[in-house]
Design a protein around this motif. Sequence first.
Motif, mmCIF file in Angstrom:
data_model
loop_
_atom_site.group_PDB
_atom_site.id
_atom_site.type_symbol
_atom_site.label_atom_id
_atom_site.label_comp_id
_atom_site.label_asym_id
_atom_site.label_seq_id
_atom_site.Cartn_x
_atom_site.Cartn_y
_atom_site.Cartn_z
ATOM 1 N N GLY A 13 38.318 -46.692 -2.654
ATOM 2 C CA GLY A 13 36.928 -46.513 -3.065
ATOM 3 C C GLY A 13 35.897 -46.863 -2.003
ATOM 4 N N ILE A 14 34.903 -47.632 -2.419
ATOM 5 C CA ILE A 14 33.758 -47.939 -1.549
ATOM 6 C C ILE A 14 34.196 -48.789 -0.352
ATOM 7 N N GLY A 15 35.086 -49.758 -0.577
ATOM 8 C CA GLY A 15 35.541 -50.633 0.513
ATOM 9 C C GLY A 15 36.268 -49.860 1.596
ATOM 10 N N LYS A 16 37.100 -48.923 1.182
ATOM 11 C CA LYS A 16 37.820 -48.077 2.144
ATOM 12 C C LYS A 16 36.826 -47.270 2.981
ATOM 13 N N SER A 17 35.826 -46.724 2.306
ATOM 14 C CA SER A 17 34.828 -45.914 3.004
ATOM 15 C C SER A 17 34.006 -46.770 3.984
ATOM 16 N N ILE A 140 26.247 -61.168 5.681
ATOM 17 C CA ILE A 140 27.074 -61.064 4.474
ATOM 18 C C ILE A 140 26.498 -59.987 3.554
ATOM 19 N N PHE A 141 27.344 -59.028 3.208
ATOM 20 C CA PHE A 141 26.972 -57.987 2.244
ATOM 21 C C PHE A 141 27.613 -58.314 0.897
ATOM 22 N N PHE A 142 26.892 -58.018 -0.161
ATOM 23 C CA PHE A 142 27.437 -58.090 -1.520
ATOM 24 C C PHE A 142 27.298 -56.702 -2.116
ATOM 25 N N ILE A 143 28.433 -56.091 -2.471
ATOM 26 C CA ILE A 143 28.336 -54.815 -3.182
ATOM 27 C C ILE A 143 28.274 -55.207 -4.663
ATOM 28 N N THR A 144 27.064 -55.397 -5.154
ATOM 29 C CA THR A 144 26.910 -55.792 -6.562
ATOM 30 C C THR A 144 26.894 -54.507 -7.380
ATOM 31 N N SER A 145 25.768 -54.110 -7.893
ATOM 32 C CA SER A 145 25.696 -52.885 -8.713
ATOM 33 C C SER A 145 24.292 -52.791 -9.298
ATOM 34 N N ILE A 146 23.932 -51.606 -9.760
ATOM 35 C CA ILE A 146 22.710 -51.538 -10.571
ATOM 36 C C ILE A 146 22.930 -52.325 -11.875
ATOM 37 N N ALA A 147 24.216 -52.570 -12.213
ATOM 38 C CA ALA A 147 24.530 -53.394 -13.395
ATOM 39 C C ALA A 147 24.224 -54.872 -13.155
ATOM 40 N N ALA A 148 23.741 -55.213 -11.972
ATOM 41 C CA ALA A 148 23.252 -56.580 -11.720
ATOM 42 C C ALA A 148 21.823 -56.740 -12.232
ATOM 43 N N VAL A 181 21.161 -66.072 9.357
ATOM 44 C CA VAL A 181 22.230 -65.248 8.779
ATOM 45 C C VAL A 181 21.594 -64.200 7.864
ATOM 46 N N LYS A 182 22.058 -62.965 7.979
ATOM 47 C CA LYS A 182 21.504 -61.883 7.161
ATOM 48 C C LYS A 182 22.299 -61.737 5.861
ATOM 49 N N ILE A 183 21.574 -61.489 4.781
ATOM 50 C CA ILE A 183 22.203 -61.270 3.468
ATOM 51 C C ILE A 183 21.701 -59.929 2.932
ATOM 52 N N THR A 184 22.631 -59.045 2.595
ATOM 53 C CA THR A 184 22.231 -57.747 2.042
ATOM 54 C C THR A 184 22.871 -57.553 0.669
ATOM 55 N N ASN A 185 22.037 -57.310 -0.321
ATOM 56 C CA ASN A 185 22.519 -56.990 -1.668
ATOM 57 C C ASN A 185 22.511 -55.467 -1.830
ATOM 58 N N VAL A 186 23.700 -54.899 -2.006
ATOM 59 C CA VAL A 186 23.819 -53.441 -2.156
ATOM 60 C C VAL A 186 24.047 -53.160 -3.639
ATOM 61 N N MET A 187 23.142 -52.404 -4.240
ATOM 62 C CA MET A 187 23.231 -52.128 -5.681
ATOM 63 C C MET A 187 23.413 -50.628 -5.925
ATOM 64 N N PRO A 210 31.743 -42.330 -2.261
ATOM 65 C CA PRO A 210 31.785 -43.610 -1.535
ATOM 66 C C PRO A 210 31.004 -43.609 -0.215
ATOM 67 N N GLU A 211 31.009 -42.487 0.486
ATOM 68 C CA GLU A 211 30.303 -42.442 1.782
ATOM 69 C C GLU A 211 28.782 -42.546 1.618
ATOM 70 N N ASP A 212 28.287 -42.267 0.397
ATOM 71 C CA ASP A 212 26.842 -42.411 0.152
ATOM 72 C C ASP A 212 26.433 -43.890 0.161
ATOM 73 N N ILE A 213 27.416 -44.759 -0.042
ATOM 74 C CA ILE A 213 27.163 -46.204 -0.028
ATOM 75 C C ILE A 213 27.536 -46.785 1.353
ATOM 76 N N SER A 214 28.666 -46.333 1.895
ATOM 77 C CA SER A 214 29.147 -46.950 3.145
ATOM 78 C C SER A 214 28.237 -46.649 4.332
ATOM 79 N N ALA A 215 27.656 -45.465 4.381
ATOM 80 C CA ALA A 215 26.793 -45.128 5.530
ATOM 81 C C ALA A 215 25.579 -46.070 5.615
ATOM 82 N N PRO A 216 24.829 -46.294 4.513
ATOM 83 C CA PRO A 216 23.715 -47.257 4.587
ATOM 84 C C PRO A 216 24.173 -48.683 4.894
#
Length: 243
Positions: A13-17, A140-148, A181-187, A210-216
């Motif tokens: 999924g997203i991690g692979k991408s 540090i990136f967190f792939i959270t969700s719009i469900a956050a 340190v940079k922190i990015t929340n990806v939703m 998945p590539e729509d998330i991994s590219a940004p």
Amino acid sequence: MREIIIITGAGKGIGKSIALDFAKARVNNHNFQPLLILASRTASDLETVATQCRSYGAETDCIQTDIADMTEVDRLVTTTMERYGTIDCLVNNAGVGRFKALAEMTEEDFDYTMATNLKGTFFLTQKVFAVMEKKRSGHIFFITSIAAETTFKSSSLYSMSKFGQKGLVETIRLYARACNVKITNVMPGAVYTPMWGEVPDTLTNLMMMPEDISAPVVHAYLTAERTSIEELVIRPVGGDIAE
Ligand SMILES: NC(=O)c1ccc[n+]([C@@H]2O[C@H](COP(=O)([O-])OP(=O)(O)OC[C@H]3O[C@@H](n4cnc5c(N)ncnc54)[C@H](OP(=O)(O)O)[C@@H]3O)[C@@H](O)[C@H]2O)c1
């Protein structure tokens, strides 16, 4: 200089991408030398992704890890430090979701969801942040969700865990800003990945890939040193699809 990047849930999924896009970024930018530490529970998935990443010239190391197991979380960090001496980036992507009506959720569903999404993510972040705080750099990136931030009837436990991850994101940012340190929340909204199981074409047509998330994500990592992309909210153009 080599950049040590840990990606959890890198097998699918997203991690692979994200792993593949970090590797591909090397093709156009030879100053960028990622060493991708690929972590998830299924070793064969990691080996497949690693082979693809190496074909783009990236170095890889597969460390089979269940982040729900604190011994394995510890081993992921200590093995990385023993082998490479530092960690430049952590992508907290590993996550699980069980979607059904509130009344059908069991204690086992609760424990399973929280062990990965909350406990594993918290303690891995805690250990990696200590390394970054000391050297005063990292991302540090967190792939959270719009469900956050948004709830759906079928997502009670998943939303609880993702709201919780957002709590961690916002707390750790208070520490991170003080030590560069940079922190990015990806939703992301709905992304077509194995997490969804069998999905009819009518639904996949409304989802992102998945590539729509991994590219940004890779763009945010490679942005100017002085700049932190703190939040990425990424939805299908037609909006949310779950109820
Ligand atoms: N797909 C979506 O619509 C969507 C939307 C918003 C946010 N997200 C978030 O994005 C992240 C990735 O989701 P995805 O859709 O790509 O899911 P996926 O296709 O199910 O992939 C999840 C990955 O995480 C790994 N993983 C799960 N539990 C783990 C654990 N305890 N320890 C280590 N690795 C573990 C899985 O591998 P193993 O099973 O082999 O361990 C797999 O490689 C999740 O945090 C998810 O909540 C997804």
